[in-house]
Scaffold this motif. Structure first.
Motif, PDB file in Angstrom:
ATOM      1  N   LYS A  34      -2.321  -7.148  -2.314  1.00 48.48           N
ATOM      2  CA  LYS A  34      -2.675  -7.915  -1.003  1.00 48.48           C
ATOM      3  C   LYS A  34      -2.626  -6.847   0.116  1.00 48.48           C
ATOM      4  N   ALA A  35      -2.075  -5.647   0.191  1.00 50.93           N
ATOM      5  CA  ALA A  35      -2.255  -4.798   1.005  1.00 50.93           C
ATOM      6  C   ALA A  35      -3.629  -4.179   1.221  1.00 50.93           C
ATOM      7  N   ASP A  90       0.035   5.195  -9.536  1.00 52.35           N
ATOM      8  CA  ASP A  90      -1.207   5.690  -9.029  1.00 52.35           C
ATOM      9  C   ASP A  90      -2.163   4.678  -8.270  1.00 52.35           C
ATOM     10  N   PHE A  91      -2.333   4.782  -6.937  1.00 54.86           N
ATOM     11  CA  PHE A  91      -3.014   3.778  -6.237  1.00 54.86           C
ATOM     12  C   PHE A  91      -3.735   4.349  -5.057  1.00 54.86           C
ATOM     13  N   LYS A  92      -4.933   3.605  -4.702  1.00 53.58           N
ATOM     14  CA  LYS A  92      -5.250   3.920  -3.400  1.00 53.58           C
ATOM     15  C   LYS A  92      -5.130   2.699  -2.426  1.00 53.58           C
ATOM     16  N   ILE A  93      -4.984   3.301  -1.095  1.00 57.65           N
ATOM     17  CA  ILE A  93      -4.727   2.151  -0.190  1.00 57.65           C
ATOM     18  C   ILE A  93      -5.134   2.798   1.329  1.00 57.65           C
ATOM     19  N   ALA A  94      -5.384   2.207   2.317  1.00 63.64           N
ATOM     20  CA  ALA A  94      -5.587   2.825   3.704  1.00 63.64           C
ATOM     21  C   ALA A  94      -4.147   3.080   4.129  1.00 63.64           C
ATOM     22  N   PRO A  95      -4.288   4.306   4.783  1.00 60.43           N
ATOM     23  CA  PRO A  95      -2.921   4.772   5.418  1.00 60.43           C
ATOM     24  C   PRO A  95      -2.241   3.927   6.285  1.00 60.43           C
ATOM     25  N   GLU A  96      -3.037   3.128   7.083  1.00 55.47           N
ATOM     26  CA  GLU A  96      -2.133   2.209   7.892  1.00 55.47           C
ATOM     27  C   GLU A  96      -1.451   1.128   7.241  1.00 55.47           C
ATOM     28  N   VAL A 150       0.419   1.513   4.596  1.00 53.96           N
ATOM     29  CA  VAL A 150       1.661   2.182   3.713  1.00 53.96           C
ATOM     30  C   VAL A 150       3.011   1.897   4.289  1.00 53.96           C
ATOM     31  N   PRO A 151       3.221   1.711   5.509  1.00 55.83           N
ATOM     32  CA  PRO A 151       4.369   1.037   6.058  1.00 55.83           C
ATOM     33  C   PRO A 151       4.844  -0.475   5.546  1.00 55.83           C
TER      34      PRO A 151
END
Length: 133
Positions: free
Chosen positions: A32-33, A64-70, A72-73
């Motif tokens: 969802k993120a 392990d995953f990939k996500i946009a840095p913004e 993460v919070p």
């Protein structure tokens, strides 16, 4: 998108079905993120170094995953409010560096100089160098 991994500890007093449900919930939070899950590794039940929320054991899960840095919070906030998760840690993975090709070091120039060794016997030594007995 960057590579991340999250290690979280689930309460050990839950049965396997409930643990799988929590793993699915965390995976849903990641998706969802805007992230994409790459791998899930359940390490199993381990003894904790110290008591956390009155628990002495926990079930460790590494994903392990990939996500946009913004984003993460947002993921961290969701893990904090999940009561079944005792602790969590999200870490950015370093990109794998290509291994350098094996390059032989240049040969060192070795210059051997003859070492002059003088061997003098007791008879050849001057009087000042002779040991007295």
């Amino acid at each position: 998108m960057r590579d991340y991994e999250v290690l979280y500890i689930v309460r050990a007093d839950l049965d396997d079905d409930k643990v799988q449900e929590i793993i699915k919930r965390v995976n849903t939070i990641i998706e969802k993120a805007g992230g994409s899950l790459e791998r899930t590794n359940v390490w199993g039940k381990r003894k904790l170094a110290y008591e956390v929320k009155h628990q002495k054991e926990g079930i460790y899960v590494l994903e392990d995953f990939k996500i946009a840095p913004e984003r993460v919070p947002e993921l961290e906030a969701a893990l904090k409010i999940t009561e079944e998760v005792l602790r969590h840690l999200i870490v950015r993975k370093q990109p794998e560096k290509p291994s350098p090709t094996a390059v032989a070091p240049p040969p060192a120039e070795v210059v051997l100089e003859p070492v002059a060794v003088e061997s003098r016997g007791a008879a050849d030594a001057p009087d000042g160098d002779r040991e007295e007995r």
